[in-house]
Design an enzyme around this catalytic site. Structure first.
Site, PDB file in Angstrom:
ATOM      1  N   GLY A   1      37.125  32.970  35.167  1.00 13.36           N
ATOM      2  CA  GLY A   1      37.349  34.625  35.250  1.00 13.36           C
ATOM      3  C   GLY A   1      38.497  34.850  35.295  1.00 13.36           C
TER       4      GLY A   1
ATOM      5  N   GLY B   1      42.098  36.512  37.390  1.00  8.47           N
ATOM      6  CA  GLY B   1      42.625  36.426  38.568  1.00  8.47           C
ATOM      7  C   GLY B   1      43.609  35.119  38.825  1.00  8.47           C
TER       8      GLY B   1
ATOM      9  N   ILE C   1      43.038  32.640  41.409  1.00 10.02           N
ATOM     10  CA  ILE C   1      42.223  31.408  41.723  1.00 10.02           C
ATOM     11  C   ILE C   1      41.524  30.821  40.311  1.00 10.02           C
ATOM     12  CG2 ILE C   1      40.049  30.511  42.729  1.00 10.02           C
ATOM     13  CD1 ILE C   1      40.773  32.433  45.096  1.00 10.02           C
TER      14      ILE C   1
ATOM     15  N   GLU D   1      33.542  34.017  28.911  1.00 13.04           N
ATOM     16  CA  GLU D   1      33.505  35.458  28.420  1.00 13.04           C
ATOM     17  C   GLU D   1      35.126  36.029  28.138  1.00 13.04           C
ATOM     18  OE1 GLU D   1      31.800  37.858  31.397  1.00 13.04           O
ATOM     19  OE2 GLU D   1      33.788  39.117  31.689  1.00 13.04           O
TER      20      GLU D   1
ATOM     21  N   GLY E   1      30.513  39.298  33.668  1.00  6.42           N
ATOM     22  CA  GLY E   1      29.696  38.152  33.417  1.00  6.42           C
ATOM     23  C   GLY E   1      29.529  37.170  34.427  1.00  6.42           C
TER      24      GLY E   1
HETATM   25  N1  COA Z   1      36.608  43.142  52.828  1.00  2.00           N
HETATM   26  C1  COA Z   1      37.625  44.211  52.672  1.00  2.00           C
HETATM   27  N2  COA Z   1      38.278  44.239  51.938  1.00  2.00           N
HETATM   28  C2  COA Z   1      38.658  43.296  50.789  1.00  2.00           C
HETATM   29  C3  COA Z   1      37.717  42.278  51.018  1.00  2.00           C
HETATM   30  C4  COA Z   1      36.602  41.997  52.165  1.00  2.00           C
HETATM   31  N3  COA Z   1      35.858  41.035  52.175  1.00  2.00           N
HETATM   32  N4  COA Z   1      38.034  41.450  50.045  1.00  2.00           N
HETATM   33  C5  COA Z   1      38.914  42.031  49.173  1.00  2.00           C
HETATM   34  N5  COA Z   1      39.149  43.310  49.838  1.00  2.00           N
HETATM   35  C6  COA Z   1      40.173  44.156  49.407  1.00  2.00           C
HETATM   36  C7  COA Z   1      41.504  43.655  49.223  1.00  2.00           C
HETATM   37  O1  COA Z   1      42.348  43.449  50.310  1.00  2.00           O
HETATM   38  C8  COA Z   1      41.898  44.243  48.076  1.00  2.00           C
HETATM   39  O2  COA Z   1      42.475  45.666  48.771  1.00  2.00           O
HETATM   40  P1  COA Z   1      43.489  46.650  48.066  1.00  2.00           P
HETATM   41  O3  COA Z   1      42.915  47.158  46.751  1.00  2.00           O
HETATM   42  O4  COA Z   1      43.513  47.823  49.127  1.00  2.00           O
HETATM   43  O5  COA Z   1      44.773  46.116  47.833  1.00  2.00           O
HETATM   44  C9  COA Z   1      40.721  44.935  47.205  1.00  2.00           C
HETATM   45  O6  COA Z   1      39.613  44.666  47.909  1.00  2.00           O
HETATM   46  C10 COA Z   1      40.876  43.872  46.032  1.00  2.00           C
HETATM   47  O7  COA Z   1      40.669  42.430  46.289  1.00  2.00           O
HETATM   48  P2  COA Z   1      41.284  41.414  45.267  1.00  2.00           P
HETATM   49  O8  COA Z   1      41.090  40.056  46.001  1.00  2.00           O
HETATM   50  O9  COA Z   1      42.602  41.780  44.978  1.00  2.00           O
HETATM   51  O10 COA Z   1      40.478  41.555  44.225  1.00  2.00           O
HETATM   52  P3  COA Z   1      40.668  41.611  42.692  1.00  2.00           P
HETATM   53  O11 COA Z   1      40.945  43.067  42.294  1.00  2.00           O
HETATM   54  O12 COA Z   1      41.408  40.541  42.166  1.00  2.00           O
HETATM   55  O13 COA Z   1      39.146  41.665  42.226  1.00  2.00           O
HETATM   56  C11 COA Z   1      36.705  40.921  42.025  1.00  2.00           C
HETATM   57  C12 COA Z   1      38.212  40.635  42.783  1.00  2.00           C
HETATM   58  C13 COA Z   1      36.021  40.204  42.872  1.00  2.00           C
HETATM   59  C14 COA Z   1      36.461  42.425  42.247  1.00  2.00           C
HETATM   60  C15 COA Z   1      36.798  40.578  40.616  1.00  2.00           C
HETATM   61  O14 COA Z   1      36.861  39.115  40.661  1.00  2.00           O
HETATM   62  C16 COA Z   1      35.671  40.551  39.764  1.00  2.00           C
HETATM   63  O15 COA Z   1      35.844  41.912  39.210  1.00  2.00           O
HETATM   64  N6  COA Z   1      34.612  40.122  39.842  1.00  2.00           N
HETATM   65  C17 COA Z   1      33.450  40.701  39.285  1.00  2.00           C
HETATM   66  C18 COA Z   1      33.214  40.384  37.730  1.00  2.00           C
HETATM   67  C19 COA Z   1      33.571  38.917  37.477  1.00  2.00           C
HETATM   68  O16 COA Z   1      33.224  38.034  38.295  1.00  2.00           O
HETATM   69  N7  COA Z   1      33.634  38.802  36.312  1.00  2.00           N
HETATM   70  C20 COA Z   1      34.095  37.282  35.887  1.00  2.00           C
HETATM   71  C21 COA Z   1      33.902  37.193  34.484  1.00  2.00           C
HETATM   72  S1  COA Z   1      35.515  37.470  33.460  1.00  2.00           S
END
Ligand code: COA
Length: 440
Positions: free
Chosen positions: A223, A225, A227, A246, A344
């Site tokens: 995915g 990011g 990690i 994807e 995805g």
């Molecule tokens: N509780 C409260 N806040 C949280 C949190 C939690 N458990 N986990 C994360 N946050 C907050 C972070 O502090 C950050 O806050 P900010 O915007 O104020 O800085 C925000 O949420 C985003 O967190 P971050 O870890 O930076 O996430 P990201 O923007 O890198 O996105 C997902 C992470 C999960 C949304 C992303 O992986 C995603 O889009 N997943 C769904 C789709 C997918 O998996 N696609 C994969 C195929 S390509």
């Protein structure tokens, strides 16, 4: 004017060529427009459209997007509300903000379903896309994107293309014939790139933990990011890996260049990297240009779990916001605050667990907000969206280890999750589990 049928492709091109502004002037109030993901967005045409709307020339236009990578005025602020509104099928920076502020809308979906949803439910006035220059056969390469573009073109009354000479020409991707195009404009500029993710000690640790479980010869999906990038980094020591993914990312370029990926052990499309779109650094776009070994295909094929699982040892790695004791994974919201679509994630979790020898990992740092919040929780936050269900989830990973949940009981899941939670939260989580009567 000569009949279209008698024109050669260059005459045809010329007859359809307008400036971005002239092409934007074709759009009428009330139109529904669709674009596809990332750098296939027609940014010059859309900017010209927004300029018209800002002048008060348009009302009630809807622009459908997937992963928006340009700063569109209709997502950046509510200044065009009612004139142009965005509708996102996934969302990222701009759309995320606009959806939460109430001036853009969002369509829930599994990414693999979007072509079918479009075909069954939608009719668009125009499809906009940025493409590579026309080739000697009168075809435009849709470049980095397969995704749902074919379905969008089928359901759009008009096809408006924006030619950017910087777009890679991808022979294994979608081609659009000049005869099927209504109008073309030209707008050459450097393609947007994703800033490289910063690999810190935690993401590197998580990457190493997952890489230890991935055998040589596995087929991977990563995915977006830090990690997934860290996993990619840790996989450089492997051999004979394949890619069926994807999104084609920067770390995959490195895996191909260092020889860890050669796709030789794939059962489906051996020798080829398969993806539905690519987005990242200029290195990706350079690698794609003229490359016969990378197939950019429609998402209803690429992301279909029944297709994904045809490769043995399929491994998927994605991230999330929080996970509860059941193993319900929220990847789309912080409570009620929208963050993204499902993308995805579920497609690959399901595809990987159905694959012989396959595994799916949802990986994240154990805490959020500077260590003040545990991402492993007794219950998801009120309003949180479940992305991957308890019945699909396989392995959860933090910097403290891997919890295998699939096939395990609630008590076993809870114990395994508490063991990989941040030590500062383990007592509290155990207390909550016992209070709920979970057999620890
Ligand atoms: N509780 C409260 N806040 C949280 C949190 C939690 N458990 N986990 C994360 N946050 C907050 C972070 O502090 C950050 O806050 P900010 O915007 O104020 O800085 C925000 O949420 C985003 O967190 P971050 O870890 O930076 O996430 P990201 O923007 O890198 O996105 C997902 C992470 C999960 C949304 C992303 O992986 C995603 O889009 N997943 C769904 C789709 C997918 O998996 N696609 C994969 C195929 S390509």
């Amino acid at each position: 004017m000569k009949e279209e049928t008698n024109m050669n492709i260059h005459e045809l091109y010329k007859s359809k060529l307008l400036s971005c502004g002239e092409l934007a002037a074709k759009v009428e109030s009330g139109w529904a427009i669709i674009m596809d993901a990332a750098i296939s967005e027609a940014d010059g045409l859309t900017a010209a459209l927004c300029a018209r709307a800002a002048e008060g020339e348009l009302q009630g236009v809807k622009v459908h997007t997937m992963l928006d990578v340009y700063p569109y005025p209709f997502y950046e602020s509510n200044g065009l509300d009612g004139r142009i509104n965005g509708v996102s099928w996934f969302s990222s920076g701009g759309a995320r903000k606009a959806i939460n502020a109430g001036y853009a809308d969002f369509i829930p979906n599994y990414y693999r379903d979007i072509p079918g949803l479009i075909r069954a439910n939608y009719r668009f006035d125009a499809f906009f896309a940025s493409v590579a220059p026309m080739d000697e056969n009168g075809k435009f390469s849709l470049s980095t994107v397969g995704s749902y573009s074919r379905a969008a073109m089928e359901k759009a009354d008009r096809i408006f293309l924006e030619v950017n000479e910087e777009q890679p020409y991808v022979p294994g991707g979608i081609m659009i014939d000049i005869k099927d195009v209504d109008f073309v404009c030209e707008n050459t500029h450097a393609l947007p790139v994703l800033p490289p993710s910063k690999l810190d000690a935690t993401s590197i640790k998580i990457g190493e933990l997952i890489a230890e479980r991935i055998p040589d010869g596995a087929c991977i999906q990563l995915g977006i990011g830090a990690i997934p990038d860290a996993v990619g980094n840790a996989l450089k020591v492997k051999r004979d890996l394949g890619i069926h993914t994807e999104m084609f990312t920067d770390s995959m370029v490195e895996l191909i260049n260092c020889g860890a990926v050669n796709n030789s052990k794939k059962q489906l499309h051996p020798g080829k990297t398969v993806t539905t779109f690519a987005y990242g650094s200029q290195r990706i776009y350079d690698l794609l240009n003229g490359n016969q070994d990378i197939l950019i295909m429609d998402v209803d094929y690429v992301n279909d779990p029944n297709v994904i699982c045809r490769n043995k040892n399929m491994v998927s790695i994605n991230s999330c916001i929080e996970v509860d004791f059941w193993g319900q994974v929220c990847s789309e919201s912080v409570g009620t605050r929208h963050m993204s679509g499902s993308g995805g994630q579920v497609d690959y979790v399901r595809g990987a667990i159905q694959s012989e020898g396959g595994m799916s990992f949802i990986a994240f740092e154990s805490t959020a907000k500077g260590g003040t919040i545990s991402k492993i929780k007794p219950c998801l936050a009120p309003g949180a969206v479940v992305t991957t269900s308890k019945n699909d989830v396989d392995c959860i990973v933090t910097e403290f280890g891997i919890a295998k949940l699939r096939g395990r009981s609630l008590a076993e899941r809870t114990k395994a999750l508490i063991a990989i939670a941040h030590p500062d939260f383990r007592d509290e989580l155990s207390f909550e589990a016992k209070k709920r009567g979970i057999m620890l």
